[in-house]
Design a protein around this motif. Sequence first.
Motif, PDB file in Angstrom:
ATOM      1  N   VAL A 115       0.827  -1.208   0.000  1.00  9.35           N
ATOM      2  CA  VAL A 115       0.000   0.000   0.000  1.00  9.35           C
ATOM      3  C   VAL A 115       0.860   1.256   0.000  1.00  9.35           C
ATOM      4  CG1 VAL A 115      -1.578   1.360   1.419  1.00  9.35           C
ATOM      5  CG2 VAL A 115      -2.040  -1.048   1.026  1.00  9.35           C
ATOM      6  N   ALA A 116       1.885   1.284   0.844  1.00  8.61           N
ATOM      7  CA  ALA A 116       2.729   2.480   0.927  1.00  8.61           C
ATOM      8  C   ALA A 116       3.379   2.775  -0.419  1.00  8.61           C
ATOM      9  CB  ALA A 116       3.791   2.296   2.011  1.00  8.61           C
ATOM     10  N   ASP A 117       3.864   1.742  -1.110  1.00  9.44           N
ATOM     11  CA  ASP A 117       4.477   1.941  -2.420  1.00  9.44           C
ATOM     12  C   ASP A 117       3.464   2.497  -3.417  1.00  9.44           C
ATOM     13  OD1 ASP A 117       6.846   0.958  -1.424  1.00  9.44           O
ATOM     14  OD2 ASP A 117       6.549  -1.071  -2.199  1.00  9.44           O
ATOM     15  N   ALA A 118       2.231   1.964  -3.377  1.00  9.48           N
ATOM     16  CA  ALA A 118       1.205   2.423  -4.307  1.00  9.48           C
ATOM     17  C   ALA A 118       0.859   3.893  -4.071  1.00  9.48           C
ATOM     18  CB  ALA A 118      -0.039   1.553  -4.183  1.00  9.48           C
ATOM     19  N   LEU A 119       0.717   4.280  -2.808  1.00  8.39           N
ATOM     20  CA  LEU A 119       0.394   5.675  -2.499  1.00  8.39           C
ATOM     21  C   LEU A 119       1.547   6.604  -2.857  1.00  8.39           C
ATOM     22  CD1 LEU A 119      -1.464   5.324   0.933  1.00  8.39           C
ATOM     23  CD2 LEU A 119      -2.456   5.559  -1.357  1.00  8.39           C
ATOM     24  N   ASP A 120       2.773   6.157  -2.621  1.00  9.15           N
ATOM     25  CA  ASP A 120       3.934   6.966  -3.015  1.00  9.15           C
ATOM     26  C   ASP A 120       3.963   7.169  -4.523  1.00  9.15           C
ATOM     27  OD1 ASP A 120       4.800   7.225  -0.417  1.00  9.15           O
ATOM     28  OD2 ASP A 120       6.230   5.568  -0.520  1.00  9.15           O
ATOM     29  N   SER A 121       3.653   6.102  -5.257  1.00  4.33           N
ATOM     30  CA  SER A 121       3.635   6.194  -6.716  1.00  4.33           C
ATOM     31  C   SER A 121       2.556   7.167  -7.180  1.00  4.33           C
ATOM     32  CB  SER A 121       3.388   4.806  -7.326  1.00  4.33           C
ATOM     33  OG  SER A 121       3.244   4.872  -8.720  1.00  4.33           O
ATOM     34  N   GLY A 122       1.370   7.080  -6.571  1.00  5.54           N
ATOM     35  CA  GLY A 122       0.296   7.997  -6.934  1.00  5.54           C
ATOM     36  C   GLY A 122       0.649   9.441  -6.628  1.00  5.54           C
ATOM     37  N   LEU A 123       1.294   9.671  -5.481  1.00  7.72           N
ATOM     38  CA  LEU A 123       1.691  11.040  -5.125  1.00  7.72           C
ATOM     39  C   LEU A 123       2.723  11.572  -6.106  1.00  7.72           C
ATOM     40  CD1 LEU A 123       1.469  13.372  -3.106  1.00  7.72           C
ATOM     41  CD2 LEU A 123       3.303  12.291  -1.785  1.00  7.72           C
ATOM     42  N   ALA A 124       3.662  10.707  -6.508  1.00 14.15           N
ATOM     43  CA  ALA A 124       4.679  11.132  -7.473  1.00 14.15           C
ATOM     44  C   ALA A 124       4.036  11.499  -8.808  1.00 14.15           C
ATOM     45  CB  ALA A 124       5.712  10.021  -7.661  1.00 14.15           C
ATOM     46  N   ASP A 125       3.079  10.693  -9.262  1.00 17.47           N
ATOM     47  CA  ASP A 125       2.371  11.006 -10.509  1.00 17.47           C
ATOM     48  C   ASP A 125       1.593  12.312 -10.381  1.00 17.47           C
ATOM     49  OD1 ASP A 125       3.306   8.721 -11.680  1.00 17.47           O
ATOM     50  OD2 ASP A 125       1.446   7.570 -11.431  1.00 17.47           O
ATOM     51  N   LEU A 126       1.020  12.539  -9.216  1.00 16.32           N
ATOM     52  CA  LEU A 126       0.248  13.757  -8.990  1.00 16.32           C
ATOM     53  C   LEU A 126       1.147  14.981  -9.055  1.00 16.32           C
ATOM     54  CD1 LEU A 126      -2.572  14.825  -8.289  1.00 16.32           C
ATOM     55  CD2 LEU A 126      -2.007  14.514  -5.873  1.00 16.32           C
ATOM     56  N   VAL A 127       2.329  14.886  -8.442  1.00 19.10           N
ATOM     57  CA  VAL A 127       3.265  16.014  -8.454  1.00 19.10           C
ATOM     58  C   VAL A 127       3.745  16.299  -9.870  1.00 19.10           C
ATOM     59  CG1 VAL A 127       5.551  16.773  -7.710  1.00 19.10           C
ATOM     60  CG2 VAL A 127       4.004  15.695  -6.068  1.00 19.10           C
ATOM     61  N   ARG A 128       4.006  15.230 -10.631  1.00 17.38           N
ATOM     62  CA  ARG A 128       4.467  15.405 -12.014  1.00 17.38           C
ATOM     63  C   ARG A 128       3.344  15.807 -12.954  1.00 17.38           C
ATOM     64  NH1 ARG A 128       7.540  10.595 -10.794  1.00 17.38           N
ATOM     65  NH2 ARG A 128       5.891   9.350 -11.754  1.00 17.38           N
ATOM     66  N   GLY A 129       2.100  15.612 -12.510  1.00 19.23           N
ATOM     67  CA  GLY A 129       0.963  15.940 -13.357  1.00 19.23           C
ATOM     68  C   GLY A 129       0.795  15.012 -14.529  1.00 19.23           C
ATOM     69  N   GLU A 130       1.257  13.752 -14.380  1.00 16.07           N
ATOM     70  CA  GLU A 130       1.264  12.828 -15.508  1.00 16.07           C
ATOM     71  C   GLU A 130      -0.139  12.438 -15.958  1.00 16.07           C
ATOM     72  OE1 GLU A 130       3.697   9.452 -14.953  1.00 16.07           O
ATOM     73  OE2 GLU A 130       5.574  10.582 -14.941  1.00 16.07           O
ATOM     74  N   HIS A 131      -1.079  12.386 -15.024  1.00 16.82           N
ATOM     75  CA  HIS A 131      -2.430  11.950 -15.386  1.00 16.82           C
ATOM     76  C   HIS A 131      -3.423  13.102 -15.362  1.00 16.82           C
ATOM     77  CE1 HIS A 131      -0.973   7.927 -15.331  1.00 16.82           C
ATOM     78  NE2 HIS A 131      -0.731   7.930 -14.044  1.00 16.82           N
ATOM     79  N   GLY A 132      -2.943  14.323 -15.375  1.00 16.18           N
ATOM     80  CA  GLY A 132      -3.853  15.458 -15.269  1.00 16.18           C
ATOM     81  C   GLY A 132      -4.904  15.507 -16.353  1.00 16.18           C
ATOM     82  N   ASN A 133      -4.572  15.063 -17.562  1.00 16.32           N
ATOM     83  CA  ASN A 133      -5.531  15.085 -18.662  1.00 16.32           C
ATOM     84  C   ASN A 133      -5.878  13.687 -19.136  1.00 16.32           C
ATOM     85  OD1 ASN A 133      -5.605  17.961 -18.893  1.00 16.32           O
ATOM     86  ND2 ASN A 133      -3.540  17.854 -19.759  1.00 16.32           N
ATOM     87  N   ASP A 134      -5.609  12.698 -18.289  1.00 12.19           N
ATOM     88  CA  ASP A 134      -5.821  11.300 -18.671  1.00 12.19           C
ATOM     89  C   ASP A 134      -7.225  10.887 -18.300  1.00 12.19           C
ATOM     90  OD1 ASP A 134      -5.687   8.646 -19.271  1.00 12.19           O
ATOM     91  OD2 ASP A 134      -4.501   8.101 -17.495  1.00 12.19           O
ATOM     92  N   HIS A 135      -8.154  11.006 -19.239  1.00 11.54           N
ATOM     93  CA  HIS A 135      -9.535  10.622 -18.980  1.00 11.54           C
ATOM     94  C   HIS A 135      -9.754   9.208 -19.455  1.00 11.54           C
ATOM     95  CE1 HIS A 135     -11.142  14.517 -17.702  1.00 11.54           C
ATOM     96  NE2 HIS A 135     -10.255  15.008 -18.535  1.00 11.54           N
ATOM     97  N   ALA A 136     -10.408   8.414 -18.630  1.00  8.69           N
ATOM     98  CA  ALA A 136     -10.729   7.061 -19.041  1.00  8.69           C
ATOM     99  C   ALA A 136     -11.757   7.102 -20.153  1.00  8.69           C
ATOM    100  CB  ALA A 136     -11.285   6.279 -17.850  1.00  8.69           C
ATOM    101  N   PRO A 137     -11.816   6.057 -21.003  1.00  8.09           N
ATOM    102  CA  PRO A 137     -12.808   6.028 -22.073  1.00  8.09           C
ATOM    103  C   PRO A 137     -14.216   6.139 -21.499  1.00  8.09           C
ATOM    104  CG  PRO A 137     -11.184   4.283 -22.350  1.00  8.09           C
ATOM    105  CD  PRO A 137     -10.954   4.887 -20.998  1.00  8.09           C
ATOM    106  N   ASP A 138     -15.088   6.792 -22.265  1.00 12.77           N
ATOM    107  CA  ASP A 138     -16.467   6.923 -21.819  1.00 12.77           C
ATOM    108  C   ASP A 138     -17.090   5.558 -21.639  1.00 12.77           C
ATOM    109  OD1 ASP A 138     -16.336   9.614 -21.813  1.00 12.77           O
ATOM    110  OD2 ASP A 138     -17.251   9.895 -23.788  1.00 12.77           O
ATOM    111  N   ALA A 139     -17.699   5.335 -20.493  1.00  9.46           N
ATOM    112  CA  ALA A 139     -18.429   4.105 -20.240  1.00  9.46           C
ATOM    113  C   ALA A 139     -19.899   4.353 -20.507  1.00  9.46           C
ATOM    114  CB  ALA A 139     -18.223   3.662 -18.783  1.00  9.46           C
ATOM    115  N   PRO A 140     -20.706   3.296 -20.656  1.00 12.98           N
ATOM    116  CA  PRO A 140     -22.140   3.500 -20.885  1.00 12.98           C
ATOM    117  C   PRO A 140     -22.759   4.328 -19.765  1.00 12.98           C
ATOM    118  CG  PRO A 140     -21.528   1.208 -21.252  1.00 12.98           C
ATOM    119  CD  PRO A 140     -20.333   1.898 -20.666  1.00 12.98           C
TER     120      PRO A 140
END
Length: 443
Positions: A97-122
Amino acid sequence: MELKRTLVRAAVSRPGVLLATSPGATRQRLAVEAELARRGWACVGGPAEADLFVILGDREGEDEDEGEGGEGDWVAALWQGIPAPKARVWVTDPGRVADALDSGLADLVRGEHGNDHAPDAPDAHHALHALHALHEHHEHHEHHEHQQNGDHPTPPSDHGGHDMHGGHHGHAGHDMGLVEGLPMADRADDRDGLRLDVLHVPLGPVLADWPAGLILRLTLQGDLVQEATAEPVTAPPSPHPPFWDEPWLRAASGEHISRGDAARRLCAAHLDSLGRFFAVAGWDDMAARTRHVRDRALAGAAAAELTSLVRPLIRRAQRSRTLRWLTTGLGTLPAEQARQRGVTGPALVADGDTYNRMLVWLDAVGRSAADCDVTEALDPAEVVGPRGRLDTPVPPSKAMLDSLPKLLKGTEFACARIIVASLDPDLDELTHVPAPGTVHSHG
């Protein structure tokens, strides 16, 4: 650029976390909640407040279209509703869990997923609108009185809320018209012969302090629930025993399980349910303390420590006149009706309303905390888990789900979540498919 990155790091050092828990992911949820408490990161109630989206459960079929209400639908809808900058992570291994949260925080700081929208679902837009509107409606149903020293819950009010578009009770649902893309309610006669809005309100499957994977569909007139249906989200079957039922199912299959281990799991299970109950009732401080003791129980704290921790919690809950006033008379389930519906466990023993069910949990917590160090073997015939008997054709949580519609009918919308929390059905029990001939081989 460097200054911008520094400002972003400062803003997301304690991100708002939105948890999306799939049925069968209780172990992951508990690990994440404990780590979030350690870090001081807050769980938020809706996508608009979130920075980090944490999805708990197996990733099998994550890219598949599982149909309306399936996992692909609501995960995509939630992700689309989170404003940038944002990031998301999947937690499948409770030990990382700690590794996963650290990874998410790092992505958030880098802004890697800022415009990453998942495909529209029904119907993802409507699902998201319902989630937003529900959150806003629940927020406005809370009565914002001052909590003196955190000793009392904040009771819900009887005033109607407003959705994110400023309209009264705006929710997405079936049988509604649309005006400029916004759902409008039908109208029907109420008990007094007045013409009131008929609103179709879906609750879940992702809400703070909500049974993972539960969708509750309510039909409202005014603030009263006229009809209710409870259904689980589509989830793959699991051969693994439900986390909370595990000691009793393993003992029934022939493994040596101590009574102390079973008591520890029972204590933690009821503390987990009480944490939800207090949070939904508006007693956030009490909910946080209860979850801390739950985490200590799961971490292996000795019986003496647990007893010293649970006693003040029990006294505090029993002495709260506000909590008693808030929950008495809601969701009354007499023992005879419970038996007829196949309900067992605390909900049967309580023989009453939400407050009675809370008292049964508190009593069980006190007794089980004292037994956590017992080394005697658990009797294999003792197959009564936290929510009831595990040797019946229907799992205990299924019987509780079947009872919910009648308990909710005629109640105020603001009280519906308290009634659900007082039962706290575990949908992990519905996904468990044990080997033929073992306990709960109901399929």
